[in-house]
Design a protein around this motif. Structure first.
Motif, PDB file in Angstrom:
ATOM      1  N   PHE A 103       0.851  -1.189   0.000  1.00  0.00           N
ATOM      2  CA  PHE A 103       0.000   0.000   0.000  1.00  0.00           C
ATOM      3  C   PHE A 103       0.888   1.241   0.000  1.00  0.00           C
ATOM      4  N   ALA A 104       0.307   2.372  -0.401  1.00  0.00           N
ATOM      5  CA  ALA A 104       1.057   3.635  -0.376  1.00  0.00           C
ATOM      6  C   ALA A 104       0.074   4.787  -0.337  1.00  0.00           C
ATOM      7  N   LEU A 105       0.576   5.940   0.077  1.00  0.00           N
ATOM      8  CA  LEU A 105      -0.208   7.161  -0.034  1.00  0.00           C
ATOM      9  C   LEU A 105      -0.018   7.737  -1.429  1.00  0.00           C
ATOM     10  N   SER A 106      -1.115   8.116  -2.056  1.00  0.00           N
ATOM     11  CA  SER A 106      -1.066   8.718  -3.393  1.00  0.00           C
ATOM     12  C   SER A 106      -2.313   9.578  -3.527  1.00  0.00           C
ATOM     13  N   ASN A 107      -2.852   9.682  -4.725  1.00  0.00           N
ATOM     14  CA  ASN A 107      -4.160  10.301  -4.926  1.00  0.00           C
ATOM     15  C   ASN A 107      -4.724   9.822  -6.253  1.00  0.00           C
ATOM     16  N   LEU A 108      -6.007  10.059  -6.463  1.00  0.00           N
ATOM     17  CA  LEU A 108      -6.646   9.572  -7.683  1.00  0.00           C
ATOM     18  C   LEU A 108      -6.066  10.234  -8.927  1.00  0.00           C
ATOM     19  N   THR A 109      -5.622  11.472  -8.799  1.00  0.00           N
ATOM     20  CA  THR A 109      -4.986  12.128  -9.935  1.00  0.00           C
ATOM     21  C   THR A 109      -3.768  11.341 -10.385  1.00  0.00           C
ATOM     22  N   ASN A 320     -14.318   7.638  -1.879  1.00  0.00           N
ATOM     23  CA  ASN A 320     -13.647   8.234  -3.026  1.00  0.00           C
ATOM     24  C   ASN A 320     -14.562   9.233  -3.738  1.00  0.00           C
ATOM     25  N   ASP A 321     -14.020  10.411  -4.006  1.00  0.00           N
ATOM     26  CA  ASP A 321     -14.768  11.465  -4.699  1.00  0.00           C
ATOM     27  C   ASP A 321     -14.639  11.253  -6.209  1.00  0.00           C
ATOM     28  N   VAL A 322     -15.370  10.292  -6.705  1.00  0.00           N
ATOM     29  CA  VAL A 322     -15.280   9.936  -8.121  1.00  0.00           C
ATOM     30  C   VAL A 322     -15.715  11.093  -9.014  1.00  0.00           C
ATOM     31  N   LYS A 323     -16.781  11.780  -8.627  1.00  0.00           N
ATOM     32  CA  LYS A 323     -17.289  12.894  -9.446  1.00  0.00           C
ATOM     33  C   LYS A 323     -16.268  14.010  -9.542  1.00  0.00           C
ATOM     34  N   GLY A 324     -15.732  14.441  -8.396  1.00  0.00           N
ATOM     35  CA  GLY A 324     -14.750  15.520  -8.402  1.00  0.00           C
ATOM     36  C   GLY A 324     -13.484  15.137  -9.145  1.00  0.00           C
ATOM     37  N   PHE A 329     -10.001  15.096 -14.135  1.00  0.00           N
ATOM     38  CA  PHE A 329      -9.427  14.261 -15.202  1.00  0.00           C
ATOM     39  C   PHE A 329      -9.810  14.805 -16.578  1.00  0.00           C
ATOM     40  N   ASP A 330     -11.081  15.150 -16.732  1.00  0.00           N
ATOM     41  CA  ASP A 330     -11.561  15.651 -18.030  1.00  0.00           C
ATOM     42  C   ASP A 330     -10.863  16.966 -18.383  1.00  0.00           C
ATOM     43  N   PHE A 331     -10.673  17.817 -17.394  1.00  0.00           N
ATOM     44  CA  PHE A 331      -9.947  19.076 -17.601  1.00  0.00           C
ATOM     45  C   PHE A 331      -8.527  18.805 -18.086  1.00  0.00           C
ATOM     46  N   ALA A 349      -9.675  10.877 -21.304  1.00  0.00           N
ATOM     47  CA  ALA A 349      -9.433  10.961 -19.861  1.00  0.00           C
ATOM     48  C   ALA A 349      -9.610   9.593 -19.212  1.00  0.00           C
ATOM     49  N   PRO A 350      -8.773   9.257 -18.224  1.00  0.00           N
ATOM     50  CA  PRO A 350      -9.006   8.039 -17.447  1.00  0.00           C
ATOM     51  C   PRO A 350     -10.331   8.142 -16.712  1.00  0.00           C
ATOM     52  N   GLN A 351     -10.893   7.009 -16.314  1.00  0.00           N
ATOM     53  CA  GLN A 351     -12.197   6.982 -15.658  1.00  0.00           C
ATOM     54  C   GLN A 351     -12.032   6.712 -14.163  1.00  0.00           C
ATOM     55  N   ALA A 352     -12.374   7.707 -13.362  1.00  0.00           N
ATOM     56  CA  ALA A 352     -12.174   7.615 -11.916  1.00  0.00           C
ATOM     57  C   ALA A 352     -12.928   6.434 -11.306  1.00  0.00           C
ATOM     58  N   LYS A 353     -14.108   6.133 -11.833  1.00  0.00           N
ATOM     59  CA  LYS A 353     -14.914   5.039 -11.276  1.00  0.00           C
ATOM     60  C   LYS A 353     -14.234   3.693 -11.453  1.00  0.00           C
ATOM     61  N   ASP A 354     -13.366   3.575 -12.457  1.00  0.00           N
ATOM     62  CA  ASP A 354     -12.654   2.324 -12.695  1.00  0.00           C
ATOM     63  C   ASP A 354     -11.330   2.251 -11.947  1.00  0.00           C
ATOM     64  N   LEU A 355     -10.922   3.366 -11.358  1.00  0.00           N
ATOM     65  CA  LEU A 355      -9.614   3.442 -10.709  1.00  0.00           C
ATOM     66  C   LEU A 355      -9.716   3.613  -9.200  1.00  0.00           C
ATOM     67  N   SER A 356     -10.917   3.390  -8.658  1.00  0.00           N
ATOM     68  CA  SER A 356     -11.124   3.516  -7.211  1.00  0.00           C
ATOM     69  C   SER A 356     -12.216   2.554  -6.782  1.00  0.00           C
ATOM     70  N   THR A 357     -12.216   2.232  -5.497  1.00  0.00           N
ATOM     71  CA  THR A 357     -13.265   1.383  -4.945  1.00  0.00           C
ATOM     72  C   THR A 357     -13.501   1.742  -3.485  1.00  0.00           C
ATOM     73  N   ASP A 358     -14.766   1.715  -3.092  1.00  0.00           N
ATOM     74  CA  ASP A 358     -15.150   1.957  -1.703  1.00  0.00           C
ATOM     75  C   ASP A 358     -15.537   0.654  -0.994  1.00  0.00           C
TER      76      ASP A 358
END
Length: 362
Positions: A103-109, A320-324, A329-331, A349-358
């Motif tokens: 595991f590591a600290l990162s961010n969705l970006t 995870n703030d998928v919408k934000g 990502f789109d920007f 753009a990559p898809q946040a919903k595919d790159l995160s899970t709650d």
């Protein structure tokens, strides 16, 4: 609080982070990066599963929940023996992707940037729920009072196309052209600005912003949401690779649940958590008063979520703030900030919903 493949403020982060960390921890990062290999397959004499968590930069309040979880015994209660290690030179994301760290600290970006280059990683828990990036000049530089004034000035950068896109958008939103010169930062943006080599750079309100308030130099700062940058760029959280998530979901749930408990404790008991971080990360030479003020800045700004909603259950800490993330990502895709493993611009753009899970939060 990414990176060489990516760019920027944690967003420049890997470069900022790694340059800073190498200056502070040097060879230790390499040593721990190698030592991390394969730990998740081992157990201790007490029957605990060995797990490696990798920092993404020098220890700070973004990491604090993991330190609290270790100090308070939350990981041990979950059956885990967690080793917190310095970031590898290739970056925490690459270390997790390659299995050098669990595991590591990162961010969705950053996850989105690395995924565009072929990495198989996901964010399994998001700590920070709103942007904390600030773009600042020295307050003594009275020629800069608004983003439009950054036109024609020199940006202290770590080389990220992402941060270029953000600064350009802020200037243009304020009525400027979005044109600026750049100089590459060594290890300290503060030093680069104070030396006169650059006019402005990127910081975090919850860390460098606190440092400037307490110790100087005083800054004039602008925030992204106020000047046209959409979404949430600072979706800071914990990542794992797809193989671990699918092959050992129990391990992921154990780690996420314990880390979540650590962050929730820190959010509710900021001063005690600050003392724990100072104690558990002695090599960082952190000042208790500084760490406490950082934690109170996080609390006062509700950077980790609305405490009232967390308490009444209407918001689950770590969601995870998928919408934000997707808006951001789109920007970036519109600004041609994404490239593949061959440095070819990627327009999708990559898809946040595919790159995160709650799924591991409950």
């Amino acid at each position: 609080m990414a990176h060489s493949i990516l760019g920027g403020l944690l967003r420049d982060r890997t470069k900022q982070v790694i340059n800073r960390l190498i200056a502070v921890f040097g060879a230790i990062a390499m040593l721990f990066g190698v030592a991390a290999c394969g730990n998740s397959a081992n157990t201790t004499a007490d029957g605990l599963t060995k797990v490696t968590f990798m920092l993404s930069w020098a220890p700070d309040t973004n990491h604090i929940g993991v330190y609290v979880a270790k100090n308070k015994g939350y990981f041990k209660q979950a059956g885990l023996d967690v080793d917190i290690v310095a970031v590898a030179q290739a970056g925490a994301e690459q270390a997790v992707n390659n299995g050098q760290a669990d595991f590591a600290l990162s961010n969705l970006t950053n996850v989105g940037v690395y995924a565009t280059k072929g990495a198989q990683i996901k964010q399994v828990m998001q700590v920070q729920q709103k942007p904390s990036a600030i773009w600042c000049s020295l307050a003594s530089n009275t020629a800069i009072t608004r983003p439009k004034d950054l036109d024609g000035k020199t940006f202290a950068t770590f080389g990220s196309s992402e941060s270029d896109a953000v600064v350009r958008r802020m200037i243009q939103h304020d009525g400027g052209k979005g044109e600026f010169d750049k100089v590459t930062v060594g290890t300290s943006t503060f030093q680069t600005l104070s030396s006169g080599k650059a006019d402005f750079g990127g910081f975090y309100a919850t860390w460098e912003g606190v440092q400037a308030d307490m110790y100087g130099p005083k800054l004039t700062c602008f925030t992204e949401p106020d000047y046209g940058v959409p979404g949430n760029a600072d979706t800071i959280g914990i990542i794992a690779n797809d193989k671990t998530i699918s092959g050992n979901p129990t391990l992921v749930k154990q780690f996420v649940q314990a880390a979540k408990k650590g962050y929730e404790y820190a959010y509710a008991h900021p001063d005690d958590a600050a003392n724990i971080l100072v104690k558990e990360a002695p090599d960082a030479n952190l000042k208790p008063a500084f760490v406490k003020k950082s934690m109170h800045t996080i609390m006062d700004g509700q950077y980790w979520g609305d405490p009232a909603k967390i308490k009444d259950g209407s918001f689950t800490f770590g969601t995870n703030d998928v919408k934000g993330a997707q808006q951001y990502f789109d920007f970036l895709a519109q600004e041609n900030a994404y490239t593949d493993s061959h440095d070819k611009v990627v327009h999708k753009a990559p898809q946040a919903k595919d790159l995160s899970t709650d799924e591991f939060l409950k």
